[in-house]
Design an enzyme around this catalytic site. Sequence first.
Site, short mmCIF file in Angstrom:
data_model
loop_
_atom_site.label_atom_id
_atom_site.label_comp_id
_atom_site.label_asym_id
_atom_site.label_seq_id
_atom_site.Cartn_x
_atom_site.Cartn_y
_atom_site.Cartn_z
N PRO A 191 0.82 -1.22 0.00
CA PRO A 191 0.00 0.00 0.00
C PRO A 191 0.86 1.27 0.00
O PRO A 191 0.34 2.36 -0.23
CB PRO A 191 -0.84 -0.12 1.29
CG PRO A 191 -0.20 -1.19 2.10
CD PRO A 191 0.60 -2.05 1.19
N GLU A 244 2.99 -6.48 8.46
CA GLU A 244 3.09 -5.01 8.54
C GLU A 244 3.92 -4.43 7.40
O GLU A 244 3.88 -3.25 7.13
CB GLU A 244 3.70 -4.59 9.88
CG GLU A 244 2.74 -4.67 11.05
CD GLU A 244 1.45 -3.91 10.80
OE1 GLU A 244 1.51 -2.69 10.58
OE2 GLU A 244 0.37 -4.54 10.82
N ARG A 255 -4.21 -9.26 -20.20
CA ARG A 255 -5.20 -9.02 -21.28
C ARG A 255 -4.68 -8.08 -22.35
O ARG A 255 -5.24 -8.00 -23.43
CB ARG A 255 -6.53 -8.55 -20.71
CG ARG A 255 -6.49 -7.20 -20.06
CD ARG A 255 -7.79 -6.90 -19.33
NE ARG A 255 -8.91 -6.63 -20.21
CZ ARG A 255 -9.08 -5.50 -20.89
NH1 ARG A 255 -8.18 -4.53 -20.79
NH2 ARG A 255 -10.13 -5.32 -21.65
N ASP A 295 -11.68 0.47 -23.97
CA ASP A 295 -11.73 0.23 -22.52
C ASP A 295 -11.80 1.53 -21.73
O ASP A 295 -11.20 2.53 -22.12
CB ASP A 295 -10.43 -0.44 -22.04
CG ASP A 295 -10.33 -1.90 -22.40
OD1 ASP A 295 -11.34 -2.47 -22.84
OD2 ASP A 295 -9.24 -2.45 -22.24
#
Length: 233
Positions: free
Chosen positions: A85, A112, A150, A165
Amino acid sequence: MIVNIITLFPDMFSGVFSESILSRAIQGGHLDVRLIHLREYGLGSHRVVDDTPYGGGGGMILKPEPIAAALESLPERGHVILTTPRGRLFRQADALRLSSLNVITIICGHYEGVDERVSELFVHEELSIGDYVLTGGELPAMVIIDAVARLIPGVLGKDTTISGDSHYHGLLEHPHYTRPREFRGLAVPEVLLSGNHEQIRAWRREMALRKTRETRPDLMEHSLAGSEGKDED
Ligand code: ADE
């Protein structure tokens, strides 16, 4: 493309790679996924992979030695990504960039975090899939691989265009309709039945701009179409 995945939970990947387009990409030789179980590179008879943080604080940190050993066991490492993150936000442009590489290695972060020296020594980029915290880096790795795979030429059928898209031109996609012509009182927009391709193109573009303005105004600033769209107002 070879995709090495270094993970504590290799079984999590079995579903995504055994179904649908990713499964076909593997069968068709476009994608070669190699799962590396980090636990096998753990230290000692208990195969330890984590430890408490220096400086205190809660949680466990992934140790550098098992990750280094797993990476060094690979015949080809290519471009090394850590899912965390704390990483830069993964976007469609990143998927496109990564889809042209021959080998990528994804280290799935956990607990963590990962000892910073792993990033300093081995990682080319740290990627996050969004501003929220998941229990581990496996789902982000699946998301990244799906978005990248893809775009590899030959993975999607001939009839599928990626240029329409959402996010491809920096805009969200226009709405789609299929049969029936009317469903629960809602009719398919007339223009789509007109057969006039120029009008259909213009309508789709207008709808894409409108949707993007409403839902993701932040995208308008970056897209070329967005600045053109502003002039139209
Ligand atoms: N690990 C936990 N949360 C994550 C996120 N949002 N993106 C990438 N890796 C993660």
